[in-house]
Design a protein around this motif. Structure first.
Motif, PDB file in Angstrom:
ATOM      1  N   LEU A  40      -9.370  61.538  32.277  1.00  0.00           N
ATOM      2  CA  LEU A  40     -10.699  61.901  31.775  1.00  0.00           C
ATOM      3  C   LEU A  40     -10.620  63.170  30.928  1.00  0.00           C
ATOM      4  CD1 LEU A  40     -13.047  61.198  34.790  1.00  0.00           C
ATOM      5  CD2 LEU A  40     -13.090  60.115  32.557  1.00  0.00           C
ATOM      6  N   LEU A  41      -9.861  64.142  31.411  1.00  0.00           N
ATOM      7  CA  LEU A  41      -9.713  65.418  30.711  1.00  0.00           C
ATOM      8  C   LEU A  41      -9.095  65.186  29.342  1.00  0.00           C
ATOM      9  CD1 LEU A  41     -10.533  68.124  31.894  1.00  0.00           C
ATOM     10  CD2 LEU A  41      -8.098  68.641  32.177  1.00  0.00           C
ATOM     11  N   ALA A  42      -8.061  64.334  29.302  1.00  0.00           N
ATOM     12  CA  ALA A  42      -7.376  64.061  28.046  1.00  0.00           C
ATOM     13  C   ALA A  42      -8.337  63.411  27.056  1.00  0.00           C
ATOM     14  CB  ALA A  42      -6.175  63.155  28.311  1.00  0.00           C
ATOM     15  N   ALA A  43      -9.118  62.455  27.534  1.00  0.00           N
ATOM     16  CA  ALA A  43     -10.052  61.773  26.644  1.00  0.00           C
ATOM     17  C   ALA A  43     -11.070  62.760  26.073  1.00  0.00           C
ATOM     18  CB  ALA A  43     -10.769  60.671  27.407  1.00  0.00           C
ATOM     19  N   PHE A  44     -11.603  63.606  26.925  1.00  0.00           N
ATOM     20  CA  PHE A  44     -12.584  64.582  26.444  1.00  0.00           C
ATOM     21  C   PHE A  44     -11.949  65.570  25.476  1.00  0.00           C
ATOM     22  CE2 PHE A  44     -15.041  63.466  30.354  1.00  0.00           C
ATOM     23  CZ  PHE A  44     -16.094  62.899  29.652  1.00  0.00           C
ATOM     24  N   LEU A  45     -10.699  65.935  25.751  1.00  0.00           N
ATOM     25  CA  LEU A  45      -9.983  66.885  24.893  1.00  0.00           C
ATOM     26  C   LEU A  45      -9.772  66.295  23.507  1.00  0.00           C
ATOM     27  CD1 LEU A  45      -9.069  69.656  25.769  1.00  0.00           C
ATOM     28  CD2 LEU A  45      -6.720  68.789  25.845  1.00  0.00           C
ATOM     29  N   VAL A  46      -9.372  65.022  23.440  1.00  0.00           N
ATOM     30  CA  VAL A  46      -9.137  64.360  22.147  1.00  0.00           C
ATOM     31  C   VAL A  46     -10.426  64.364  21.324  1.00  0.00           C
ATOM     32  CG1 VAL A  46      -8.759  62.092  21.110  1.00  0.00           C
ATOM     33  CG2 VAL A  46      -7.183  62.954  22.846  1.00  0.00           C
ATOM     34  N   ILE A  47     -11.512  64.029  21.997  1.00  0.00           N
ATOM     35  CA  ILE A  47     -12.793  63.967  21.284  1.00  0.00           C
ATOM     36  C   ILE A  47     -13.192  65.367  20.807  1.00  0.00           C
ATOM     37  CG2 ILE A  47     -15.243  63.464  21.568  1.00  0.00           C
ATOM     38  CD1 ILE A  47     -14.212  61.328  23.674  1.00  0.00           C
ATOM     39  N   THR A  48     -13.006  66.361  21.650  1.00  0.00           N
ATOM     40  CA  THR A  48     -13.349  67.734  21.284  1.00  0.00           C
ATOM     41  C   THR A  48     -12.505  68.200  20.093  1.00  0.00           C
ATOM     42  OG1 THR A  48     -13.751  68.081  23.612  1.00  0.00           O
ATOM     43  CG2 THR A  48     -13.683  70.037  22.236  1.00  0.00           C
ATOM     44  N   LEU A  49     -11.209  67.907  20.119  1.00  0.00           N
ATOM     45  CA  LEU A  49     -10.314  68.299  19.021  1.00  0.00           C
ATOM     46  C   LEU A  49     -10.772  67.678  17.710  1.00  0.00           C
ATOM     47  CD1 LEU A  49      -6.769  68.208  20.649  1.00  0.00           C
ATOM     48  CD2 LEU A  49      -8.047  70.198  19.817  1.00  0.00           C
ATOM     49  N   LEU A  50     -11.186  66.422  17.802  1.00  0.00           N
ATOM     50  CA  LEU A  50     -11.647  65.733  16.606  1.00  0.00           C
ATOM     51  C   LEU A  50     -12.875  66.441  16.027  1.00  0.00           C
ATOM     52  CD1 LEU A  50     -10.353  63.211  15.448  1.00  0.00           C
ATOM     53  CD2 LEU A  50     -12.288  61.922  16.299  1.00  0.00           C
ATOM     54  N   PHE A  51     -13.765  66.854  16.906  1.00  0.00           N
ATOM     55  CA  PHE A  51     -14.965  67.566  16.432  1.00  0.00           C
ATOM     56  C   PHE A  51     -14.595  68.913  15.821  1.00  0.00           C
ATOM     57  CE2 PHE A  51     -17.489  64.517  18.883  1.00  0.00           C
ATOM     58  CZ  PHE A  51     -18.508  64.305  17.975  1.00  0.00           C
ATOM     59  N   ALA A 225     -14.763  58.426  20.331  1.00  0.00           N
ATOM     60  CA  ALA A 225     -15.410  58.782  21.600  1.00  0.00           C
ATOM     61  C   ALA A 225     -15.836  57.518  22.345  1.00  0.00           C
ATOM     62  CB  ALA A 225     -16.622  59.669  21.338  1.00  0.00           C
ATOM     63  N   LEU A 226     -16.448  56.591  21.568  1.00  0.00           N
ATOM     64  CA  LEU A 226     -16.870  55.323  22.177  1.00  0.00           C
ATOM     65  C   LEU A 226     -15.669  54.567  22.732  1.00  0.00           C
ATOM     66  CD1 LEU A 226     -19.611  53.950  19.772  1.00  0.00           C
ATOM     67  CD2 LEU A 226     -19.880  54.713  22.132  1.00  0.00           C
ATOM     68  N   LEU A 227     -14.624  54.494  21.929  1.00  0.00           N
ATOM     69  CA  LEU A 227     -13.426  53.748  22.323  1.00  0.00           C
ATOM     70  C   LEU A 227     -12.821  54.358  23.586  1.00  0.00           C
ATOM     71  CD1 LEU A 227     -11.515  51.434  21.374  1.00  0.00           C
ATOM     72  CD2 LEU A 227     -10.072  53.245  20.442  1.00  0.00           C
ATOM     73  N   ALA A 228     -12.689  55.706  23.531  1.00  0.00           N
ATOM     74  CA  ALA A 228     -12.075  56.378  24.677  1.00  0.00           C
ATOM     75  C   ALA A 228     -12.935  56.153  25.928  1.00  0.00           C
ATOM     76  CB  ALA A 228     -11.917  57.858  24.399  1.00  0.00           C
TER      77      ALA A 228
END
Lengths: 538, 124
Positions: A40-51, A225-228
């Motif tokens: 979960l942390l990794a998914a949120f981190l990826v999305i945050t990095l993208l933003f 984000a949706l995909l993750a």
């Protein structure tokens, strides 16, 4: 097999999803050897990095636009300066003409002032101008110097009153120079304007590019984000669904199923635990089934053995009775003189044979009765019966024994007792047992039978003045083969089965048996049965 | 008047002997059978005036023999006493259900047996 049933419960959309590449991705994420927390942390981190990246790109675009806007402003300023130069040039020409017209050199000082302004502006322009315009500015400066030389010539000519010469200088030298400067300045302005146009186009292009880039990043971020979210959540939902199917199988009592999930996280561990639980349940279930089967077959064998025992007892009953019938029968007909007059000295032994034969018969009956009760094969024959009749039968059959022992023997039945329901013959047997015992264990005094009706309950009671029962023995006397003292057996006879049989028969009627006794004073045995026994309760 | 016939069906010789002794002093004619099948055959052939039937017999049980005799119109009406094993065993009920006219528990008193015979075959 269980797996199929679990899959059947999954909705078709999920099945389609699992078949698609998205399903492969979901399983791949599930297979990642990491905890749910980390995933979960990794998914949120990826999305945050993208933003963050999107923000950075936007900032860069804004900076670029600002830089180009500055360039545009500068160019704009340079165009302004060029216009000022043009203006200063026009003023110079104007003042030169004025000097000629007034035929005075005073205006020349004004020209010099304009020249200074021209030079200042040109200086600023040169500092700000891009390299490719330097040559042009240099040419302007050269031309201006030439113009100033001409202005000096004209001023000199005017001072010397050489008007014609001054006019000629103005016409042939200064005007062409000014025209040249004007042309140069114009081309400079044109160049700057061209540059401005290019800058404007570039700003527009970079703005639209940054818009596209930002939009692209936004769309990509949302999609990712949706995909993750989808992939991560389904990588958790799938094992949960599997577990639900699996657990409902367990709840329905189908053990031994296996749950297969790709997860290598907490869900994977959970699935493994559930599989172990399932195996254990299956093992226990099998064991229990085997035990139940064993018990079942044992039960069958026991039932068979019990039936065999009952048949044996029934046969034995008849086999024992047949010779006994002959013994008692021959004794009786001999006693009755069928074989001729019996010598007086043989009469007593004949009676002894008869007495002992009857005793043997009673023992056989008792043993067989108890065997039948134990095997649950004894059935009550419930009919209407008369309480009075039962008491009468018992009293009549034992009266001679009481007389023989010199005992008072009474029977009392209240006249208002109604007809009762039950197995009259078995109840007779019960009362015979109690009264027989009382007579047996009483040497002096009396034995009294009586019956009482209390509500729906009949109590048959036998009171004696016999030897009584010690307190600590009272609880045991209803057990099989039990007499208080073995010497009693020798003195009074009996099998010790009578009370036990009586107790069982009374209980089969839904009643209970009891005794009050005082050692040396006597005993009161009683049993209470329903006035209406509804049937057998064995 | 013709002598009345009693058929005794019993497999034990000694018990047959007791009845034989009992009836020897009377005018009843006694015929005997040692098993259920023979008993039914003799009854159908001789048509006796009274049948004494032991309950437990070789080849054909006393109860089955009773049912057969009751099913045959020639023997259906003949008084039939079943000698049961034990009054309280339920044999008595089964005997009456099979069609017996009366039952007598074994071991019986010869006096009781004679009384029963006289009841069904009274002296004129």
């Amino acid at each position: 097999m269980q797996r199929t049933t679990a899959a059947e419960r999954t909705p078709p959309t999920v099945v389609a999803l699992l078949a698609s590449p998205l399903g492969i991705l979901v399983r791949a994420v599930a297979r990642i050897r990491a905890s749910v927390h980390v995933k979960l942390l990794a998914a949120f981190l990826v999305i945050t990095l993208l933003f963050i990246a999107m923000t950075a790109v936007s900032l860069l675009a804004v900076t670029e636009t600002a830089r180009q806007t500055t360039l545009l402003d500068e160019a704009h300023e340079r165009v302004g300066w060029s216009r000022q130069i043009e203006h200063a040039l026009a003023m110079q020409m104007h003042f030169t003409s004025m000097a000629l017209l007034s035929q005075s050199a005073d205006s020349v000082s004004l020209i010099l002032r304009e020249n200074n302004r021209f030079n200042d502006t040109l200086e600023r322009l040169q500092t700000a101008a891009p390299a490719e315009e330097r040559a042009l500015i240099q040419a302007i400066r050269g031309a201006q110097d030439d113009a100033m030389a001409t202005v000096a010539d004209i001023a000199n000519a005017l001072r010397d009153r050489r008007l014609a010469e001054a006019m000629t200088a103005l016409r042939t030298e200064q005007e062409p120079i000014y025209q040249k400067i004007e042309a140069l300045v114009s081309s400079l302005v044109a160049a700057e304007e061209q540059r401005m146009a290019r800058l404007r186009a570039s700003i527009a292009a970079s703005q639209s590019r940054s818009l596209r880039l930002t939009a692209g990043f936004a769309v990509a971020s949302v999609a990712l984000a949706l995909l993750a979210g989808f992939v991560i959540s389904w990588s958790f939902i799938l094992p949960v669904r599997e577990a639900r199917g699996f657990l409902s199988e367990v709840a329905e009592g189908r053990f031994g199923g296996k749950i297969v999930v790709p997860n290598r996280d907490e869900f994977g561990a959970l699935a493994e635990h559930m599989n172990r639980m399932s195996e254990e349940l299956h093992r226990l279930d099998d064991e229990q089934r085997v035990a139940a089967e064993r018990l079942h077959s044992l039960n069958d064998r026991l039932a068979l053995a019990s039936r065999a025992k009952s048949e044996f007892l029934a046969n034995m009953s008849h086999e024992l009775r047949t010779p006994l019938n002959a013994i008692l029968g021959f004794t009786e007909i001999m006693h009755d003189g069928l074989y001729g007059e019996v010598p007086p000295e043989l009469r007593e032994p004949l009676v002894d044979i008869q007495t002992n034969g009857r005793h043997l018969l009673r023992l056989i009956n008792d043993v067989l009765d108890l065997s039948k009760i134990e095997a649950g094969r004894l059935e009550l024959g419930v009919t209407e019966y008369s309480v009075q009749e039962i008491v009468d039968v018992v009293h009549t059959s034992l009266k001679s024994l009481a007389i023989e022992k010199g005992l008072t023997f009474t029977a009392t039945v209240p006249p208002d007792i109604p007809t009762a329901w039950g197995d009259g013959r078995r109840l007779t047997q019960c009362l015979l047992n109690l009264a027989g015992n009382a007579l047996k264990f009483t040497r002096r005094g009396r034995v009294d039978l009586d019956v009482r009706l209390e509500g729906e309950w009949l109590t048959y009671r036998v009171t004696d003045t016999g030897i009584g029962i010690p307190k600590d023995e009272i609880d045991k006397i209803f057990a099989e083969f039990r007499q208080v003292d073995t010497t009693i057996t020798r003195e009074y006879g009996g099998t010790g089965l009578g009370l036990s049989i009586t107790k069982r028969l009374v209980e089969m009627h839904g009643g209970r048996i009891g005794v009050d006794s005082e050692l040396g004073k006597g005993s009161t045995f009683f049993f209470t049965v329903p006035l209406h026994t509804d049937g057998e309760r064995a | 008047m013709k002598d009345r016939t009693v058929l005794h069906i019993e497999d034990n010789e000694y018990n047959r002997k007791i009845v034989r002794q009992l009836l020897s002093r009377t005018s009843f004619k006694l015929i005997e059978a040692a098993d259920g099948e023979e008993g039914v055959a003799v009854a159908q052939r001789e048509l006796p005036d009274l049948i004494l039937m032991d309950v437990q017999l070789p080849k054909l049980s006393g109860l089955d023999a009773t049912r057969q005799l009751r099913a045959d119109p020639r023997t259906a009406k003949i008084p039939l006493v079943v000698v049961t094993s034990f009054a309280l065993s339920g044999d008595d009920r089964r005997a009456m259900d099979a069609g017996a006219s009366a039952y007598l528990a074994k071991p019986y008193s010869p006096r009781d047996l004679m009384a029963l015979i006289h009841k069904f075959l009274p002296d004129n």
